[in-house]
Design a protein around this motif. Structure first.
Motif, PDB file in Angstrom:
ATOM      1  N   LYS A 123       0.834  -1.213   0.000  1.00 27.30           N
ATOM      2  CA  LYS A 123       0.000   0.000   0.000  1.00 27.30           C
ATOM      3  C   LYS A 123       0.865   1.257   0.000  1.00 27.30           C
ATOM      4  CE  LYS A 123      -2.695  -1.330   3.470  1.00 27.30           C
ATOM      5  NZ  LYS A 123      -3.801  -1.322   4.474  1.00 27.30           N
ATOM      6  N   LYS A 124       1.902   1.252   0.820  1.00 27.46           N
ATOM      7  CA  LYS A 124       2.785   2.420   0.894  1.00 27.46           C
ATOM      8  C   LYS A 124       3.524   2.636  -0.424  1.00 27.46           C
ATOM      9  CE  LYS A 124       3.607   2.139   5.884  1.00 27.46           C
ATOM     10  NZ  LYS A 124       4.621   1.826   6.931  1.00 27.46           N
ATOM     11  N   VAL A 125       3.966   1.544  -1.053  1.00 27.08           N
ATOM     12  CA  VAL A 125       4.684   1.638  -2.331  1.00 27.08           C
ATOM     13  C   VAL A 125       3.782   2.234  -3.396  1.00 27.08           C
ATOM     14  CG1 VAL A 125       5.533   0.219  -4.248  1.00 27.08           C
ATOM     15  CG2 VAL A 125       6.423  -0.140  -1.943  1.00 27.08           C
ATOM     16  N   ILE A 126       2.544   1.768  -3.470  1.00 26.28           N
ATOM     17  CA  ILE A 126       1.605   2.290  -4.468  1.00 26.28           C
ATOM     18  C   ILE A 126       1.347   3.773  -4.234  1.00 26.28           C
ATOM     19  CG2 ILE A 126      -0.775   2.153  -5.315  1.00 26.28           C
ATOM     20  CD1 ILE A 126      -0.647  -0.871  -4.707  1.00 26.28           C
ATOM     21  N   GLU A 127       1.131   4.145  -2.975  1.00 23.81           N
ATOM     22  CA  GLU A 127       0.861   5.551  -2.656  1.00 23.81           C
ATOM     23  C   GLU A 127       2.076   6.424  -2.960  1.00 23.81           C
ATOM     24  OE1 GLU A 127      -0.337   5.176   1.391  1.00 23.81           O
ATOM     25  OE2 GLU A 127      -2.291   4.310   0.870  1.00 23.81           O
ATOM     26  N   TYR A 128       3.275   5.900  -2.644  1.00 23.34           N
ATOM     27  CA  TYR A 128       4.491   6.669  -2.939  1.00 23.34           C
ATOM     28  C   TYR A 128       4.665   6.842  -4.443  1.00 23.34           C
ATOM     29  CZ  TYR A 128       9.395   7.955  -3.382  1.00 23.34           C
ATOM     30  OH  TYR A 128      10.563   8.602  -3.721  1.00 23.34           O
ATOM     31  N   GLU A 129       4.470   5.757  -5.210  1.00 26.36           N
ATOM     32  CA  GLU A 129       4.646   5.829  -6.660  1.00 26.36           C
ATOM     33  C   GLU A 129       3.615   6.760  -7.307  1.00 26.36           C
ATOM     34  OE1 GLU A 129       6.604   4.826  -9.401  1.00 26.36           O
ATOM     35  OE2 GLU A 129       7.996   4.801  -7.727  1.00 26.36           O
ATOM     36  N   MET A 130       2.376   6.751  -6.782  1.00 23.94           N
ATOM     37  CA  MET A 130       1.362   7.671  -7.297  1.00 23.94           C
ATOM     38  C   MET A 130       1.835   9.116  -7.124  1.00 23.94           C
ATOM     39  SD  MET A 130      -1.991   5.686  -5.796  1.00 23.94           S
ATOM     40  CE  MET A 130      -3.058   7.113  -5.920  1.00 23.94           C
ATOM     41  N   LYS A 131       2.372   9.403  -5.935  1.00 16.44           N
ATOM     42  CA  LYS A 131       2.869  10.758  -5.643  1.00 16.44           C
ATOM     43  C   LYS A 131       4.094  11.075  -6.496  1.00 16.44           C
ATOM     44  CE  LYS A 131       5.153  11.493  -1.798  1.00 16.44           C
ATOM     45  NZ  LYS A 131       5.502  11.681  -0.370  1.00 16.44           N
ATOM     46  N   ARG A 132       5.031  10.124  -6.584  1.00 16.33           N
ATOM     47  CA  ARG A 132       6.252  10.351  -7.355  1.00 16.33           C
ATOM     48  C   ARG A 132       5.942  10.577  -8.832  1.00 16.33           C
ATOM     49  NH1 ARG A 132      10.290   8.002 -10.455  1.00 16.33           N
ATOM     50  NH2 ARG A 132       8.927   6.227 -10.860  1.00 16.33           N
ATOM     51  N   GLN A 133       5.102   9.727  -9.396  1.00 15.89           N
ATOM     52  CA  GLN A 133       4.792   9.829 -10.819  1.00 15.89           C
ATOM     53  C   GLN A 133       3.989  11.089 -11.135  1.00 15.89           C
ATOM     54  OE1 GLN A 133       3.269   6.178 -12.568  1.00 15.89           O
ATOM     55  NE2 GLN A 133       4.580   4.914 -11.270  1.00 15.89           N
ATOM     56  N   HIS A 134       3.065  11.456 -10.248  1.00 15.51           N
ATOM     57  CA  HIS A 134       2.318  12.705 -10.485  1.00 15.51           C
ATOM     58  C   HIS A 134       3.251  13.901 -10.357  1.00 15.51           C
ATOM     59  CE1 HIS A 134      -0.704  15.940  -9.605  1.00 15.51           C
ATOM     60  NE2 HIS A 134      -1.225  15.368 -10.678  1.00 15.51           N
ATOM     61  N   GLY A 135       4.207  13.802  -9.411  1.00 15.80           N
ATOM     62  CA  GLY A 135       5.193  14.871  -9.261  1.00 15.80           C
ATOM     63  C   GLY A 135       6.037  15.032 -10.511  1.00 15.80           C
ATOM     64  N   LEU A 136       6.460  13.918 -11.117  1.00 16.83           N
ATOM     65  CA  LEU A 136       7.238  13.978 -12.358  1.00 16.83           C
ATOM     66  C   LEU A 136       6.412  14.559 -13.499  1.00 16.83           C
ATOM     67  CD1 LEU A 136       9.151  10.552 -12.266  1.00 16.83           C
ATOM     68  CD2 LEU A 136       9.988  12.823 -11.628  1.00 16.83           C
ATOM     69  N   LYS A 137       5.125  14.283 -13.479  1.00 17.11           N
ATOM     70  CA  LYS A 137       4.229  14.851 -14.500  1.00 17.11           C
ATOM     71  C   LYS A 137       4.148  16.374 -14.359  1.00 17.11           C
ATOM     72  CE  LYS A 137      -0.398  14.116 -16.477  1.00 17.11           C
ATOM     73  NZ  LYS A 137      -1.681  13.363 -16.316  1.00 17.11           N
ATOM     74  N   ILE A 138       4.076  16.851 -13.113  1.00 10.76           N
ATOM     75  CA  ILE A 138       4.047  18.301 -12.857  1.00 10.76           C
ATOM     76  C   ILE A 138       5.366  18.938 -13.304  1.00 10.76           C
ATOM     77  CG2 ILE A 138       3.980  20.057 -11.035  1.00 10.76           C
ATOM     78  CD1 ILE A 138       2.110  18.156  -9.474  1.00 10.76           C
ATOM     79  N   ILE A 139       6.495  18.270 -12.990  1.00 14.15           N
ATOM     80  CA  ILE A 139       7.812  18.789 -13.404  1.00 14.15           C
ATOM     81  C   ILE A 139       7.896  18.878 -14.923  1.00 14.15           C
ATOM     82  CG2 ILE A 139      10.279  18.219 -13.494  1.00 14.15           C
ATOM     83  CD1 ILE A 139       9.947  17.043 -10.651  1.00 14.15           C
TER      84      ILE A 139
END
Length: 505
Positions: A123-139
């Motif tokens: 669960k933590k990995v999925i939540e972290y990856e969602m945040k990381r990938q959305h962050g890369l999209k914003i960048i």
């Protein structure tokens, strides 16, 4: 060696509960694998492999893509794990079942995260990856708005600028005849350290990337001067790269071959940064984050096994397999609940734990109430673990020994948590030593009667006044003095008898 894979089956489905009701999750394939040796070290001349995994048989089950929350995806893994455990043919315990999960957001590449061993970690990995990938999209969106381009990268050897550096990292590289190279990034000022979410930044992504090439990390201008690199050295690099205040740079230090490969990888990664989330393989950390592991392998690495002929599947084989399908998880839980007289919630906890076989052995070999055995294995031990104690010190033989002593009346069931605690703390390596350390040797009937007579004598007037209503108070006093040495039900019966005797006089 190579990983060898045999396709066993395709198709099938799992029925999984989601928030919007039960859904069918399709199975793409089931394969039997023979694991390869594990790479543990790689330098320019020697590769070192560990052979502890070579030839280990594994079953790989691949599911079709699923859209859902982190909790729902974890429930898919739980459902699959329960189905496997219901066969009673798979190993249990940490590491025996591992999830490799592919995670992607809309418009991004597929990121494969390997090595997830626990559901809470998943669960933590999925939540972290969602945040990381959305962050890369914003960048990526921000970089595109700034009209930044990586079409003509400028890489310069700047080793001479650090001849007198105070940076220990760069000093050790130059002493070992390594090089320092700089990559010019036009218009990139501030973007390497920019964080759309805490901890999610491009500089960190690049730092993880270069570790794949044997380098410790990167230096970049958004965080300099620091790490022993002076303002004068930063300015000298800017002059060498002909940069202005809107530009940035990255420094790499190491063996020339490694630095060259890593610089090329950084350039390609920065080009991908303009698009969004690159497809790659990442490793799960124990705290639920992910770190870069390697590029995603392509289909070219797969080829047919030439040493093993295909196995024909006959109707007779399929018929035999259909007749040997094991019970489902739900059927096993219901059976467990009925056989041992425990409620379904406790039966689920036992079955999902690593102690199912241990529970059944103890329940079959002692006269102890099954619900007490189950709650001890699934709640008491877990509670001690959460206090930071080492559960690996508590062996099955310790647990069976403690319950056997309770069954024989040698110790009270109230003492079991204290015994396990002492063993998990490493203060005792056997139940016998734990009992001696805690002073839990059982009292005789005569000694118990004498202790209770003393407690009643100390509170005689209250007993005369309240009668049976004094039982609760006296039980509290008695158990405080006797806890762990006498079963509470035995104390209760004897106290009640003594109070009734006084009230009749």
């Amino acid at each position: 060696g190579f990983q060898r894979t045999m396709l066993i089956a395709i198709g099938g489905l799992l029925k999984v509960r989601f928030k919007d009701g039960e859904r069918e999750v399709k199975v793409q394939s089931i394969c039997l694998e023979e694991d390869a040796a594990r790479l543990v070290d790689d330098d320019s001349h020697v590769r070192t492999y560990a052979l502890d995994r070579l030839g280990i048989p594994l079953v790989e089950i691949t599911l079709e893509p699923v859209t859902g929350t982190s909790e729902e995806i974890a429930n898919v893994a739980l459902t699959l794990g329960r189905l496997l455990r219901a066969t009673r043919r798979v190993a249990r315990g940490l590491g025996s079942i591992r999830q490799d999960v592919n995670i992607s957001i809309e418009g991004g590449g597929v990121v494969e995260v390997k090595g997830v061993q626990r559901l809470d970690q998943l669960k933590k990995v999925i939540e972290y990856e969602m945040k990381r990938q959305h962050g890369l999209k914003i960048i990526a969106e921000r970089l595109r708005c700034m009209n930044i381009s990586i079409d003509h990268p400028m890489i310069v050897d700047v080793s001479r600028l650090f001849i007198n550096t105070e940076s220990r990292v760069i000093r050790s590289v130059l002493d070992a005849r390594g090089v320092v190279k700089a990559l010019a990034l036009k218009g990139f000022a501030g973007m390497l350290a920019y964080e759309p979410y805490e901890g999610i930044r491009l500089g960190r992504e690049l730092g993880e990337l270069v570790r794949f090439y044997g380098l410790g990390g990167i230096f970049h201008s958004d965080e300099l001067p620091a790490y022993g690199i002076s303002r004068e050295e930063v300015d000298a690099v800017r002059r060498a790269l002909m940069l202005n205040s809107n530009d940035a740079f990255i420094l790499l230090a190491g063996r020339e071959e490694s630095v060259g490969s890593a610089m090329h990888a950084i350039v390609e990664r920065l080009k991908q940064a303009l698009i969004g989330v690159p497809a790659e393989t990442r490793a799960a950390t124990q705290d639920g984050r992910t770190v870069y592991s390697r590029p995603r392998p392509g289909a070219a690495r797969m080829y047919p096994e030439t040493d093993i002929p295909p196995i024909a599947i006959s109707k007779e084989m399929l018929s035999k397999l259909r007749n040997s399908i094991p019970k489902t998880w739900d059927e096993y839980v219901d059976e467990l609940s009925k056989r041992y007289g425990i409620n379904k919630v406790l039966a689920e906890k036992v079955f999902d734990s690593d102690h199912l076989d241990l529970f059944e052995r103890i329940a079959e070999s002692t006269s102890i109430q099954a619900s007490f055995i189950a709650s001890t294995l699934t709640e008491t031990i877990v509670s001690l673990e959460r206090q930071g104690l080492d559960a690996s010190r508590l062996k099955d033989e310790h647990v069976e020994d403690a319950f056997a002593r309770i069954s024989r009346g040698e110790i009270a069931k109230e003492s079991i948590a204290s015994i396990f605690e002492v063993i998990m703390q490493g203060k005792a390596d056997s139940v016998d030593k734990a009992i001696d350390m805690l002073g839990l040797r059982a009292v005789s009937d005569e000694e118990l009667s004498s202790i209770l007579d003393g407690i009643i004598g100390e509170n005689y007037n209250i007993v005369k006044e309240k009668g049976d209503r004094a039982l609760g108070m006296l039980m509290g006093i008695a158990m405080k003095r006797l806890r762990g040495r006498v079963d509470g039900s035995k104390v209760n019966i004897l106290l009640k008898s003594k109070i009734e005797e006084i009230t009749r006089k």
